[in-house]
Design a protein around this motif. Structure first.
Motif, PDB file in Angstrom:
ATOM      1  N   UNK B  12       0.864  -1.201   0.211  1.00 53.51           N
ATOM      2  CA  UNK B  12       0.005   0.208  -0.007  1.00 53.51           C
ATOM      3  C   UNK B  12       0.991   1.265   0.071  1.00 53.51           C
ATOM      4  N   UNK B  13       2.082   1.232   0.787  1.00 55.56           N
ATOM      5  CA  UNK B  13       2.995   2.358   0.637  1.00 55.56           C
ATOM      6  C   UNK B  13       3.653   2.705  -0.473  1.00 55.56           C
ATOM      7  N   UNK B  14       4.094   1.569  -1.153  1.00 56.38           N
ATOM      8  CA  UNK B  14       4.634   1.390  -2.301  1.00 56.38           C
ATOM      9  C   UNK B  14       3.769   2.290  -3.440  1.00 56.38           C
ATOM     10  N   UNK B  15       2.499   1.534  -3.501  1.00 54.22           N
ATOM     11  CA  UNK B  15       1.426   2.056  -4.384  1.00 54.22           C
ATOM     12  C   UNK B  15       1.394   3.862  -4.323  1.00 54.22           C
ATOM     13  N   UNK B  16       1.290   4.304  -2.991  1.00 57.00           N
ATOM     14  CA  UNK B  16       1.139   5.719  -2.674  1.00 57.00           C
ATOM     15  C   UNK B  16       2.335   6.249  -3.426  1.00 57.00           C
ATOM     16  N   UNK B  17       3.583   5.620  -3.060  1.00 55.84           N
ATOM     17  CA  UNK B  17       4.721   6.691  -3.443  1.00 55.84           C
ATOM     18  C   UNK B  17       4.616   6.634  -5.115  1.00 55.84           C
ATOM     19  N   UNK B  18       4.382   5.443  -5.843  1.00 54.23           N
ATOM     20  CA  UNK B  18       4.401   5.085  -7.234  1.00 54.23           C
ATOM     21  C   UNK B  18       3.373   6.104  -7.854  1.00 54.23           C
ATOM     22  N   UNK B  19       2.314   6.315  -7.233  1.00 54.64           N
ATOM     23  CA  UNK B  19       1.490   7.305  -7.659  1.00 54.64           C
ATOM     24  C   UNK B  19       1.957   8.802  -7.866  1.00 54.64           C
ATOM     25  N   UNK B  20       2.782   9.093  -6.669  1.00 58.03           N
ATOM     26  CA  UNK B  20       2.967  10.403  -6.311  1.00 58.03           C
ATOM     27  C   UNK B  20       4.293  10.591  -7.422  1.00 58.03           C
ATOM     28  N   UNK B  21       4.891   9.464  -7.725  1.00 55.07           N
ATOM     29  CA  UNK B  21       5.855   9.976  -8.951  1.00 55.07           C
ATOM     30  C   UNK B  21       5.436   9.427 -10.439  1.00 55.07           C
ATOM     31  N   UNK B  22       4.165   9.094 -10.368  1.00 50.92           N
ATOM     32  CA  UNK B  22       3.653   8.668 -11.746  1.00 50.92           C
ATOM     33  C   UNK B  22       4.229   7.719 -12.354  1.00 50.92           C
TER      34      UNK B  22
END
Lengths: 240, 116
Positions: B12-22
């Motif tokens: 979940x945490x990585x998903x959030x980070x990936x979204x933030x960096x597109x």
């Protein structure tokens, strides 16, 4: 594929995080702790193997206090409300968390239980964790202290086999000492030696929920938690 | 088997980070686990393998760095070997853990489409 020009290039972008995997749990735990402290509730995370005598200890504690302190409990088990029913019968206000298949309680589950006002007006809140010497060790729930129940029938070397659990303990309660006459080979010094190798501040009280022996000392230990402590264990291991 | 819930939180945490960096994917995930962090690295890796299907980490490499347990005197800082009594042999002060309880998401390498 590149969105801008369709060239197909993919860049590798490094992101340094250095973030605890349990950061979210720790935030909720801190919130629980602040809430409980603000309401004058001393909370104790009671852990131990299945059958170590956690529920019997709570029953004996309630009997010994005899209504002089208001006690509340959150009991965690995979299924059933049996422990909650038992401690209620002993006069402790209780709420059960049935975790389904989860092997431990986490701060969010406790937070949810606190919303039921279970700790309202309580002097002490016991969080009786799921019986397990492994998984609960790393989850801070917002407790003031971690207490591990270790029964004499489990043998002397449990602390060496499950060091993470005992390392995070503020107190070990050696339970079921009324059974010692049936265990002539039991070596109490061996338990103390094992604890000294895994707990930086080893502290153990021997108790019997059946005879009441040691329960007074345990109550005194609990009462000392009422006085302000210099940054007591936040329970879970902190990242280095 | 709390490794599965830890991995779920990690994803979940990585998903959030990936979204933030597109980011379109994750190339590598680096996690540091202390030997007394309360997590079994092998189980953690298995949980990651099983849980990442259909997530942004589907093709990510998991790099696990294990960290040994180290105890030292809380006052003089001298090393106290693991397995010994956790008190300083010289001054008797209780030992302090100075390594081995980590459970840390150190670093991600994200896959981002296109030029800078």
């Amino acid at each position: 594929m590149c969105d801008a020009c369709g060239c197909g290039d993919v860049r590798i972008v490094p992101v340094e995080l250095h973030e605890r995997l349990l950061a979210g749990n720790d935030r909720t735990a801190e919130h629980n702790r602040e809430h409980l402290r603000a309401h004058g509730v001393v909370s104790i995370n009671l852990m131990g193997s299945p059958g170590a005598g956690k529920t019997a200890l709570l029953e004996a504690t309630a009997r010994a206090f005899g209504g002089t302190e208001r006690l509340a409990a959150i009991t965690g088990d995979l299924e059933t409300e049996r422990d909650a029913d038992r401690v209620r019968a002993a006069g402790i206000r209780a709420s059960a968390i049935t975790t389904g298949s989860a092997c431990h309680l986490d701060a969010e589950m406790v937070h949810h239980a606190l919303h039921d006002d279970i700790a309202h007006g309580a002097d002490y809140l016991f969080i009786e964790n799921v019986g397990n010497l492994v998984c609960p060790a790393i989850y801070d729930l917002g407790q003031e202290a971690n207490v591990v129940a270790l029964s004499v029938t489990e043998g002397e070397d449990k602390p060496l086999k499950y060091p993470t659990m005992f390392r995070n303990a503020d107190l070990v309660l050696l339970t079921k000492i009324d059974l010692l006459p049936a265990l002539p080979d039991y070596d109490r010094r061996a338990v103390e030696d094992a604890l000294a190798r895994v707990m930086p501040n080893p502290r153990m009280i021997a108790v019997s929920a059946r005879s009441g022996e040691g329960i007074g000392e345990w109550m005194k230990w609990m009462q000392r938690l009422r006085s302000p402590q210099p940054s007591r264990s936040a329970g879970a291991a902190m990242a280095t | 088997m709390h490794e599965y819930s830890l991995v779920q939180g990690l994803l979940d945490r990585i998903e959030k980070e990936a979204r933030a960096h597109a980011a379109s994917g994750v190339h590598r995930v680096t996690v540091r686990i202390g030997r007394m962090g309360g997590v079994e690295p092998g189980l953690f890796a298995t949980a990651f393998e099983m849980s990442r299907v259909g997530t942004v980490c589907e093709h990510a490499e998991l790099e696990l760095k294990t960290e040994d347990v180290r105890w030292a005197c809380g006052v003089c800082g001298c090393d106290i070997p693991q397995g010994r009594e956790l008190a300083c042999p010289s001054c008797g002060w209780p030992a302090r853990m100075v390594g081995g309880d980590a459970l840390v998401l150190e670093r991600l390498e994200l896959e981002v489409n296109g030029h800078v």
